[in-house]
Scaffold this motif. Structure first.
Motif, short mmCIF file in Angstrom:
data_model
loop_
_atom_site.label_atom_id
_atom_site.label_comp_id
_atom_site.label_asym_id
_atom_site.label_seq_id
_atom_site.Cartn_x
_atom_site.Cartn_y
_atom_site.Cartn_z
N SER A 77 0.83 -1.21 0.00
CA SER A 77 0.00 0.00 0.00
C SER A 77 0.86 1.25 0.00
N LEU A 78 1.93 1.25 0.77
CA LEU A 78 2.82 2.40 0.82
C LEU A 78 3.52 2.62 -0.53
N SER A 79 3.86 1.54 -1.20
CA SER A 79 4.48 1.66 -2.52
C SER A 79 3.53 2.32 -3.51
N GLN A 140 11.87 2.63 -1.31
CA GLN A 140 12.22 1.72 -0.22
C GLN A 140 12.47 2.48 1.07
N HIS A 141 13.13 3.63 0.96
CA HIS A 141 13.41 4.44 2.15
C HIS A 141 12.10 4.88 2.80
N PHE A 142 11.17 5.40 2.00
CA PHE A 142 9.88 5.86 2.51
C PHE A 142 9.11 4.70 3.15
N ALA A 146 8.28 4.29 7.20
CA ALA A 146 6.88 4.33 7.63
C ALA A 146 6.52 3.10 8.46
N LEU A 147 6.97 1.92 8.02
CA LEU A 147 6.68 0.69 8.76
C LEU A 147 7.35 0.70 10.13
N ASN A 148 8.60 1.10 10.19
CA ASN A 148 9.30 1.16 11.47
C ASN A 148 8.59 2.09 12.44
#
Length: 373
Positions: A77-79, A140-142, A146-148
């Motif tokens: 979803s973030l991607s 990937q950075h974003f 966000a997950l962390n």
């Protein structure tokens, strides 16, 4: 078992844990021997670290705070957010329902995060200091950041003990999406190796307002998430931006997320600097307690956060090198270390353990698998 950054894994290493797809199907099975092609593809998929079998650490059990299916659902979803609202797409030109379509997946994923975290039998937070190499893309950075932030903020809120499930959902979604405005910034600014000019810094400082605009009217996303996106760079002494708010003018969730964001920024490398060791990053939080951050929040962080997670490779001030094997719950910043190499870099035939809570003259000086080379 040990934790290694994916890009530092080598062909022939064996997986210590199964990797699943977002549908719950096995992508790579446990104990499978890695190949160079597999390592490259896993990295391209955004999988930033792997659990690796090691006979010297077979008895070290690493518990992932959330299931792989949960992680991949939110990552996917973030991607999509990055694809739709990245620097090449204008916020105002995006389809009106484009974010709303993704909202249900964020809400479902956040519900899974809470369920996963509640199955753990402890109240400590394993802050991720795993990604000691730069992500291969801004997407990937974003996504990993966000997950962390989502996992750490939610688990820390659980440790605080006064939040119901709806409030945990709001905190977690706010932490997951607080930095969404950054995807609209020009990539050349985010990747710039030199210091920013004054005009470039002013452009960077627009991302809280970009995030607020994206989130403020989205069905399924709590209003407080938009507020946290707007306020996460505000500081209680008024030194933050975009409005220079102070103390109670800043929403408590935004103050919480702002503190965690500062810590996350310090412990991860950037194109223009190396990562700060977690213990020094924690000292930086304390230096700002009462001025930049709420002192009670900093204390909660100190008392419940394992800044050196189990399985992490470390170097000690004695010159020895090893892996975090146990946590000390009364002294979270001083874990037990299994020493695998001596100060001369020689592998030990019989590894031994050092309890840093009892050996106060020894400290961790470096983290990450590069310390074991």
């Amino acid at each position: 078992m040990r934790i290694l950054p994916t890009l530092l894994c080598q062909s022939g290493m064996r997986l210590g844990k199964t990797i699943f797809t977002d549908k719950g199907q096995v992508l790579v099975g446990v104990h499978v021997s890695l190949t160079d092609n597999m390592i490259r593809k896993l990295s391209q998929m955004g999988i930033q670290h792997l659990y690796i079998d090691d006979p010297r650490t077979d008895d070290i059990h690493i518990v992932d705070p959330i299931q792989e299916e949960t992680r991949l659902l939110l990552s996917s979803s973030l991607s999509k957010v990055f694809e739709k609202f990245g620097a090449t797409a204008g916020i105002s030109s995006a389809a009106p329902d484009s974010f709303s379509t993704m909202s249900k997946f964020f809400v479902e994923g956040m519900s899974r995060v809470i369920d996963d975290l509640q199955t753990l039998n402890n109240d400590h937070v394993m802050v991720s200091t795993l990604n000691q190499v730069l992500p291969s893309s801004m997407e990937q950075h974003f996504t990993q950041k966000a997950l962390n932030m989502c996992i750490h903020a939610t688990k820390l809120a659980m440790a605080e003990g006064s939040f119901n499930r709806e409030e945990l959902m709001n905190i977690g979604l706010s932490a997951l999406l607080y930095d969404v405005g950054s995807v609209h910034l020009p990539l050349q600014l985010l990747q710039k190796a030199d210091h920013l000019t004054q005009n470039e810094y002013l452009e960077i400082k627009k991302h809280p307002e970009y995030g607020f605009q994206l989130l403020k009217n989205e069905a399924g996303i709590p209003e407080v998430a938009a507020l946290c996106a707007l306020q996460h760079h505000e500081r209680i002494n008024g030194s933050g931006y975009p409005y220079g708010l102070t103390k109670d003018e800043i929403h408590p969730y935004a103050r919480w997320i702002g503190m965690l964001d500062s810590y996350d920024a310090l412990i991860h490398p950037r194109s223009y600097r190396q990562a700060l060791p977690p213990n020094l990053a924690l000292e930086a939080l304390y230096a700002g307690a009462g001025t930049l951050y709420d002192i009670d929040m900093v204390r909660l962080f100190r008392n419940h956060v394992a800044i050196f997670p189990i399985g992490l490779s470390v170097s000690l001030s004695s010159g020895d090198k090893g892996v975090v094997s146990q946590l000390n719950f009364k002294s979270m910043q001083r874990p037990v270390i299994r020493v695998l190499k001596n100060a001369s870099g020689e592998d030990l035939k019989e590894p031994y353990e050092i309890d840093l809570s009892r050996k106060l003259n020894i400290v961790i000086t470096k983290i990450g698998e590069q310390t074991m080379v």
